[in-house]
Structure formats: structure tokens, C-alpha cells
Design a protein around this motif. Structure first.
Motif, PDB file in Angstrom:
ATOM      1  N   ALA A 297      52.113  33.770  41.288  1.00 52.45           N
ATOM      2  CA  ALA A 297      51.519  33.080  42.443  1.00 52.45           C
ATOM      3  C   ALA A 297      49.999  33.276  42.459  1.00 52.45           C
ATOM      4  N   ALA A 298      49.568  34.502  42.212  1.00 53.32           N
ATOM      5  CA  ALA A 298      48.119  34.773  42.157  1.00 53.32           C
ATOM      6  C   ALA A 298      47.493  33.981  41.012  1.00 53.32           C
ATOM      7  N   SER A 299      48.214  33.905  39.905  1.00 51.75           N
ATOM      8  CA  SER A 299      47.731  33.173  38.731  1.00 51.75           C
ATOM      9  C   SER A 299      47.499  31.705  39.072  1.00 51.75           C
ATOM     10  N   GLU A 300      48.454  31.099  39.770  1.00 51.18           N
ATOM     11  CA  GLU A 300      48.319  29.672  40.153  1.00 51.18           C
ATOM     12  C   GLU A 300      47.084  29.466  41.023  1.00 51.18           C
ATOM     13  N   GLN A 301      46.897  30.370  41.972  1.00 53.83           N
ATOM     14  CA  GLN A 301      45.763  30.256  42.890  1.00 53.83           C
ATOM     15  C   GLN A 301      44.440  30.397  42.132  1.00 53.83           C
ATOM     16  N   LEU A 302      44.429  31.314  41.178  1.00 51.86           N
ATOM     17  CA  LEU A 302      43.208  31.566  40.399  1.00 51.86           C
ATOM     18  C   LEU A 302      42.778  30.361  39.580  1.00 51.86           C
ATOM     19  N   LYS A 303      43.764  29.564  39.193  1.00 54.48           N
ATOM     20  CA  LYS A 303      43.453  28.389  38.355  1.00 54.48           C
ATOM     21  C   LYS A 303      42.533  27.412  39.085  1.00 54.48           C
ATOM     22  N   THR A 304      42.476  27.507  40.420  1.00 54.12           N
ATOM     23  CA  THR A 304      41.660  26.540  41.167  1.00 54.12           C
ATOM     24  C   THR A 304      40.161  26.868  41.078  1.00 54.12           C
ATOM     25  N   VAL A 305      39.831  28.075  40.591  1.00 50.54           N
ATOM     26  CA  VAL A 305      38.403  28.420  40.458  1.00 50.54           C
ATOM     27  C   VAL A 305      37.860  27.744  39.198  1.00 50.54           C
ATOM     28  N   LYS A 306      36.860  26.912  39.382  1.00 50.87           N
ATOM     29  CA  LYS A 306      36.281  26.181  38.243  1.00 50.87           C
ATOM     30  C   LYS A 306      34.975  26.844  37.809  1.00 50.87           C
ATOM     31  N   LEU A 307      34.630  26.615  36.543  1.00 49.98           N
ATOM     32  CA  LEU A 307      33.415  27.242  36.006  1.00 49.98           C
ATOM     33  C   LEU A 307      32.359  26.202  35.643  1.00 49.98           C
ATOM     34  N   ALA A 308      31.099  26.602  35.763  1.00 52.97           N
ATOM     35  CA  ALA A 308      29.988  25.727  35.372  1.00 52.97           C
ATOM     36  C   ALA A 308      29.443  26.195  34.016  1.00 52.97           C
ATOM     37  N   ASN A 309      29.164  25.240  33.138  1.00 50.44           N
ATOM     38  CA  ASN A 309      28.590  25.583  31.834  1.00 50.44           C
ATOM     39  C   ASN A 309      27.071  25.446  31.890  1.00 50.44           C
ATOM     40  N   SER A 310      26.391  26.275  31.103  1.00 51.74           N
ATOM     41  CA  SER A 310      24.938  26.119  31.035  1.00 51.74           C
ATOM     42  C   SER A 310      24.456  26.569  29.656  1.00 51.74           C
ATOM     43  N   VAL A 425      39.599  33.561  46.907  1.00 54.21           N
ATOM     44  CA  VAL A 425      39.530  34.956  46.445  1.00 54.21           C
ATOM     45  C   VAL A 425      40.397  35.839  47.345  1.00 54.21           C
ATOM     46  N   ALA A 426      40.289  35.624  48.669  1.00 49.75           N
ATOM     47  CA  ALA A 426      41.078  36.443  49.605  1.00 49.75           C
ATOM     48  C   ALA A 426      42.567  36.236  49.345  1.00 49.75           C
ATOM     49  N   GLN A 427      42.932  34.989  49.077  1.00 54.63           N
ATOM     50  CA  GLN A 427      44.348  34.706  48.857  1.00 54.63           C
ATOM     51  C   GLN A 427      44.854  35.321  47.548  1.00 54.63           C
ATOM     52  N   VAL A 428      44.007  35.265  46.518  1.00 54.00           N
ATOM     53  CA  VAL A 428      44.405  35.872  45.236  1.00 54.00           C
ATOM     54  C   VAL A 428      44.640  37.368  45.436  1.00 54.00           C
ATOM     55  N   LEU A 431      47.936  37.824  47.317  1.00 53.50           N
ATOM     56  CA  LEU A 431      49.103  37.532  46.479  1.00 53.50           C
ATOM     57  C   LEU A 431      49.333  38.642  45.451  1.00 53.50           C
ATOM     58  N   LEU A 432      48.235  39.170  44.948  1.00 54.18           N
ATOM     59  CA  LEU A 432      48.344  40.247  43.965  1.00 54.18           C
ATOM     60  C   LEU A 432      48.915  41.507  44.626  1.00 54.18           C
ATOM     61  N   ASN A 433      48.424  41.811  45.824  1.00 54.83           N
ATOM     62  CA  ASN A 433      48.921  42.977  46.575  1.00 54.83           C
ATOM     63  C   ASN A 433      50.401  42.853  46.889  1.00 54.83           C
ATOM     64  N   ASP A 434      50.831  41.617  47.159  1.00 52.56           N
ATOM     65  CA  ASP A 434      52.219  41.394  47.564  1.00 52.56           C
ATOM     66  C   ASP A 434      53.191  41.346  46.377  1.00 52.56           C
ATOM     67  N   GLU A 435      52.675  41.388  45.178  1.00 52.25           N
ATOM     68  CA  GLU A 435      53.527  41.246  43.990  1.00 52.25           C
ATOM     69  C   GLU A 435      53.845  42.637  43.428  1.00 52.25           C
ATOM     70  N   PRO A 436      55.086  43.124  43.601  1.00 52.32           N
ATOM     71  CA  PRO A 436      55.406  44.489  43.138  1.00 52.32           C
ATOM     72  C   PRO A 436      55.111  44.699  41.641  1.00 52.32           C
ATOM     73  N   ALA A 438      52.772  43.639  39.995  1.00 54.45           N
ATOM     74  CA  ALA A 438      51.332  43.772  39.739  1.00 54.45           C
ATOM     75  C   ALA A 438      50.736  44.925  40.549  1.00 54.45           C
ATOM     76  N   ALA A 439      51.599  45.850  40.985  1.00 54.48           N
ATOM     77  CA  ALA A 439      51.128  46.927  41.876  1.00 54.48           C
ATOM     78  C   ALA A 439      50.006  47.743  41.241  1.00 54.48           C
ATOM     79  N   ASN A 440      49.995  47.826  39.922  1.00 52.48           N
ATOM     80  CA  ASN A 440      48.965  48.632  39.263  1.00 52.48           C
ATOM     81  C   ASN A 440      47.979  47.761  38.470  1.00 52.48           C
ATOM     82  N   ILE A 441      47.725  46.587  39.003  1.00 49.65           N
ATOM     83  CA  ILE A 441      46.714  45.702  38.396  1.00 49.65           C
ATOM     84  C   ILE A 441      45.640  45.415  39.442  1.00 49.65           C
ATOM     85  N   SER A 442      44.374  45.539  39.049  1.00 50.59           N
ATOM     86  CA  SER A 442      43.261  45.229  39.960  1.00 50.59           C
ATOM     87  C   SER A 442      42.387  44.153  39.319  1.00 50.59           C
TER      88      SER A 442
END
Ligand SMILES: Cc1cc2nc3c(=O)[nH]c(=O)nc-3n(C[C@H](O)[C@H](O)[C@H](O)COP(=O)(O)OP(=O)(O)OC[C@H]3O[C@@H](n4cnc5c(N)ncnc54)[C@H](O)[C@@H]3O)c2cc1C
Length: 472
Positions: A297-310, A425-428, A431-436, A438-442
Motif C-alpha cells: 500500500a505504501a509502495s502504491e502511494q509512493l508511485k505518485t511522487v514524480k521526479l524532475a530531470n535537469s 508523504v504523511a500517508q506513506v 501506511l508503512l507504520n501500519d504494515e506489520p 515493514a515494522a523494521n523498515i524506515s
């Protein structure tokens, strides 16, 4: 106890350092994995013959005392140097004009400081904004910078000023950025004003200008940098972290080891080690990929962050004769006569670089959504840099003796901080906190805590402190 950090950019290296600091004697082993052949990420100091030269970040906000204290703790206080204080220019309608001072990220409180950059009609619109009905502002919410300023002041303020300034920091135009996400002090002022009713942009900016004037003076330069470039910082962090750093180590997935209620992890592409904790310090799309199986779930949410190239073209010339006495020039969006979005006249901006003699200039290309940074050949980027510099300043780089050149592409250079970014970011994090599993992933990095060097450091340290609390 084994801890893995994925990504040896500023966030990953800072987290590694902080973990070591918090666990100096404990039996904690930290491994840092870096996909490329060098550490530093978007901090990259290149060995020009004339001296070390930054091709990524080239300054930091020195008013962030936490960052300066951190550099002092690392023993780097004597490496910090200040800029000359020369003004910057902005290229508008085929002319290089003074970049306005005052205002907030180019948003003025009156037409006084920007009338050389906008039409009389726009100037009038700015000056009468407070007389019109205010706008609705949801306390704690966010809106699009471009949309808001266009609505209140008109397009010229956005295209000629605000996008140039914000674009220099975020590689995005104002139309791709959120107010709270990029100018939090302005959003805070809107919150305050909204408590009493409708909000006016000019009032909010004027209030911020007033509080700035009332701040005690003598705080030193707003920005600083490192005398020998950011390598001083990333090499010191790497060394003092005591971590094992693996370069050319692309981690392609995190695999759960053991039970979901006491999760440990193995890294595909890493050492044959079971990790008690993993810190992701990579750009958002990579974090999404890595979290796919352990925190979908956190992964899906993270996909919405887009990057700018320079892309940055660093150029060293034998002489600086004819280069304007300015720190650099920003280019208004929509300028059709040049390709670059900005030039930094580094040897004018930084006295320590001027001491090397000759001229050092950085040309920057690419904003969110365009293909300039990856679809342009190196030869074209260099030609554009030289041609645009000549067009804007009259300085003929070819005649001035081009001695050294370096082209740096930053694909996925900066995350887009649009009006939905902070909520994402807050939602990611939730979602990460709520995922057992991923309890030891930051998670940390520019997309999570803010793109500026002090913000990246602060977020990475906070994450490391939190992880350290759970170590023996
Ligand atoms: C051109 C430019 C100019 C800038 N100028 C300034 C400035 O003047 N002042 C300022 O304050 N900020 C500036 N910034 C912003 C600042 O440099 C960045 O926000 C900051 O350096 C980002 O650090 P990070 O560690 O979050 O990310 P990164 O530097 O992107 O580090 C992430 C690391 O993770 C690695 N990685 C990715 N995927 C994997 C994987 N699967 N396995 C292993 N490793 C992986 C990457 O190779 C990279 O090294 C600038 C940025 C750019 C691009």
C-alpha cells in the motif's frame, strides 16, 4: 545487530553517521548500499584542474542553525565559506534585469520591487489585490503556487519571477508546486490570516516582510558552502560513520525473512546478511519498487511522487573579463531565445572560487515535464550553454578560452513538491507504520523531508535516532 541503508546520498550517509554516533560501542553493524560507482548522490564534487567544483548542490541555507551545528560537529566549521553577496539577474523579454529583492520567493507585497518586470496593468493588479475580496484558505491545507499567484496577481508575476526563483530550487515551474510544500512560511501566514476570515496574498507577504525586518541583524550570510565542495561533507560522513559502504550495489528488492510479527530482511543485490532493520534513503520511485512486496500500500502511494530531470554544464574560462558583476541569472519561463533555465556565475558568487582566477560558470537546463535533460546530446548542451551565456550577458565563452567543461545529467534529480506532496508523504509514513511486515523498515530522503541540504540532514538524523532507540 545488522542495519542496512539503501542509498549513499546525503540522507543515507547522514543516517549512517547518526546511527554510529548513537551506538558508538554497541554491537551494531551498518552496511550502506549504493547503486552507482560513487557516494554522494546529488552532491557531486568534480575534480576540475583549477580545483574541486560542485556539479549538484552548490550551497546550503546557513540560517538553518541545526545544519551549521551538524557541520561543526563533523569538524567542518572551518570549511564553510560565504558568497560575495552580488545580486542576481533575471532574463525577461530579451533583457537581463535585476532580480527583485524582498517578497517571498519572488511573490511581492506591492509592485514597488517588481515594476521593472511586469506591465503597468499587472503592477496595478498587485497594488489593488488587498482591495478585492480575499480568497478561501483551508487551514493546514495546500494549493498550487502558480494557480494562486496567477489568480491574485496575474501571469506575468508567475512566469517572469516566481517560476524562475522556485524553478532554481525545485526544477519545476510554480504551476507544479504547492504553497505549503515549498513556501511553508507563506502557508503558515495564510493559516493565521484565515482564522480571521478571507485571505489576501499581498497582506500575507507584507506581514512576512515585516517579521523579517524585525529579526535581529548580524546573523551572517543566508547561504554558505564548503570551500572544497560538498565532497568534504559526504566523504567525512562516510568515514566517520564507520559503516561498510558497498558501491556498484543496486538493491532490487527487500525480501522478508522469518515471521511477519518479528520481521527481518534480506536484500537482493546485497551481502548474504539478514538485517534487523533497513533504512531506505533512495528517491521515491525506487523506494516504491523496493517496498512492493513488504509494504504494497505504501509502495502504491509512493508511485505518485514524480521526479524532475535537469542537467548542469560546468564551464571554466581562462578570463572573466566581460562576465557581469552578478551572482548569476535566472531565465523567465517561456523565454524563446534561450534554452537554459539559469546560469550561476560561480566565480563571481563565491570569492573562494574567484581566487582560482579565470571564470567558472554553471549553466542549468530542464524543468519538470520537459525532456531537455535526457534528450539533448552533450555537444548540444554545451553549445546551448555557450550561446545562451553570450545572448544574455554578451560574454563570449569561446573567445574567453574554454579550458574545462563537465556535463552532469540529473535524471530524476528532484522530487516534485506539488500541492498534494506533503499529504502523500504523511500517508506513506502511516501506511508503512501500519504494515506489520515493514515494522523494521524506515524511509528518508529529499522527497520525504524536503529537498534542501539542511532538510535532508534533519530528516535522516531523526530517522536514525528513532532506529537507534530500538537497538540494544
Ligand atoms: C542540480 C541540483 C542542484 C541542487 N542544489 C542544491 C543547493 O544548492 N542547495 C541545497 O540545499 N540543495 C540542492 N539540491 C538538492 C539536494 O542536493 C538534494 O535534495 C539531496 O542531495 C538529496 O539527497 P538524498 O540522499 O535524499 O538523495 P540522493 O542524493 O538522490 O541519494 C540517493 C542515493 O540512492 C542511490 N540509489 C538509488 N536507487 C538505489 C538502489 N536500488 N540501490 C542502491 N542505491 C540506490 C542513488 O544512486 C543515490 O546515490 C540540488 C539538487 C540538484 C539535483
Amino acid at each position: 545487530m545488522n542495519i542496512a541503508i539503501i542509498g549513499a546520498g546525503l540522507a543515507g550517509l547522514t543516517a549512517a553517521f547518526e546511527l554510529r554516533k548513537r551506538n558508538p560501542d554497541a554491537d551494531v553493524k551498518v552496511d550502506v548500499y549504493e547503486a552507482t560507482d560513487r557516494i554522494g548522490g546529488k552532491l557531486h564534487t568534480v575534480a576540475f584542474e583549477a580545483g574541486p567544483t560542485d556539479m549538484g548542490a552548490e550551497a546550503f541555507m546557513a540560517r538553518r542553525k541545526d545544519a551549521v551545528d551538524f557541520f561543526t560537529e563533523l569538524g567542518l566549521a572551518d570549511s564553510l565559506v560565504e558568497p560575495s553577496g552580488l545580486r542576481s539577474l533575471v532574463w525577461v523579454d530579451g533583457q537581463a534585469r535585476d532580480l527583485p529583492t524582498g517578497g517571498v520567493m519572488g511573490i511581492p507585497s506591492s509592485s514597488e520591487t517588481v515594476k521593472h518586470l511586469v506591465s503597468a496593468e499587472t503592477a496595478e493588479r498587485i497594488d489593488t489585490e488587498a482591495e478585492r475580496a480575499g480568497f478561501d484558505w483551508e487551514v493546514g491545507g495546500d494549493v498550487n503556487v502558480g494557480q494562486l499567484v496567477r489568480e491574485r496577481y496575474g501571469d506575468e508575476v508567475v512566469d517572469n519571477i516566481v517560476s524562475s526563483l522556485l524553478g532554481g530550487v525545485y526544477s519545476c515551474t510554480a504551476d507544479d508546486l504547492g504553497v505549503r510544500a515549498t513556501i511553508p512560511q507563506l502557508a503558515g501566514e495564510f493559516d493565521r490570516l484565515a482564522a480571521d476570515g478571507l485571505v489576501h496574498l499581498s497582506t500575507a507577504v507584507a506581514n512576512l516582510e515585516r517579521s523579517r525586518r524585525e529579526m535581529p541583524t548580524g546573523q551572517g550570510a543566508v547561504f554558505k558552502t564548503f570551500r572544497d565542495g560538498y565532497q568534504e561533507l559526504y566523504e567525512t560522513l562516510a568515514e566517520k560513520s564507520g559503516a561498510d559502504i558497498y558501491i556498484d550495489a543496486f538493491i532490487s528488492s527487500i525480501e522478508l525473512e522469518g515471521s511477519a510479527d518479528a520481521p527481518k530482511y534480506r536484500l537482493k543485490g546485497g551481502e548474504d546478511t539478514v538485517y534487523d532493520h533497513v533504512i531506505l534513503a533512495v528517491p521515491a520511485p525506487t523506494a516504491a519498487l523496493l517496498l512492493k512486496s513488504v509494504a504494497p500500500a505504501a509502495s502504491e502511494q509512493l508511485k505518485t511522487v514524480k521526479l524532475a530531470n535537469s542537467a548542469v554544464v560546468g564551464m571554466r574560462f581562462a578570463t572573466d573579463e566581460g562576465l557581469p558583476e552578478n551572482s548569476g541569472v535566472l531565465v523567465a519561463t517561456g523565454a524563446e531565445d534561450v534554452h537554459a533555465k539559469a546560469f550561476t556565475f560561480s566565480s563571481r558568487k563565491w570569492p573562494h572560487l574567484a581566487e582560482r582566477g579565470g571564470a567558472l560558470v554553471r549553466a542549468s537546463f530542464g524543468r519538470f515535464g520537459d525532456t531537455v535533460a535526457f534528450a539533448t546530446t552533450e555537444d548540444d548542451l554545451v553549445d546551448w550553454a555557450l550561446d545562451d551565456l553570450h545572448t544574455i550577458t554578451g560574454f563570449d565563452g569561446r573567445a574567453a578560452g574554454l579550458e574545462e567543461i563537465y556535463v552532469q545529467r540529473w535524471l530524476g534529480g528532484l522530487p516534485r513538491f506539488d500541492e498534494g506532496h506533503l499529504a502523500t508523504v504523511a500517508q506513506v509514513r502511516t501506511l508503512l507504520n501500519d504494515e506489520p511486515k515493514a515494522a523494521n523498515i524506515s524511509i528518508t530522503g529529499a522527497w520525504a523531508g524536503g529537498v534542501g541540504v539542511p532538510a535532508v540532514i534533519a530528516d535522516a538524523r531523526a530517522v536514525a535516532v528513532d532506529v537507534a532507540k530500538h537497538t540494544p
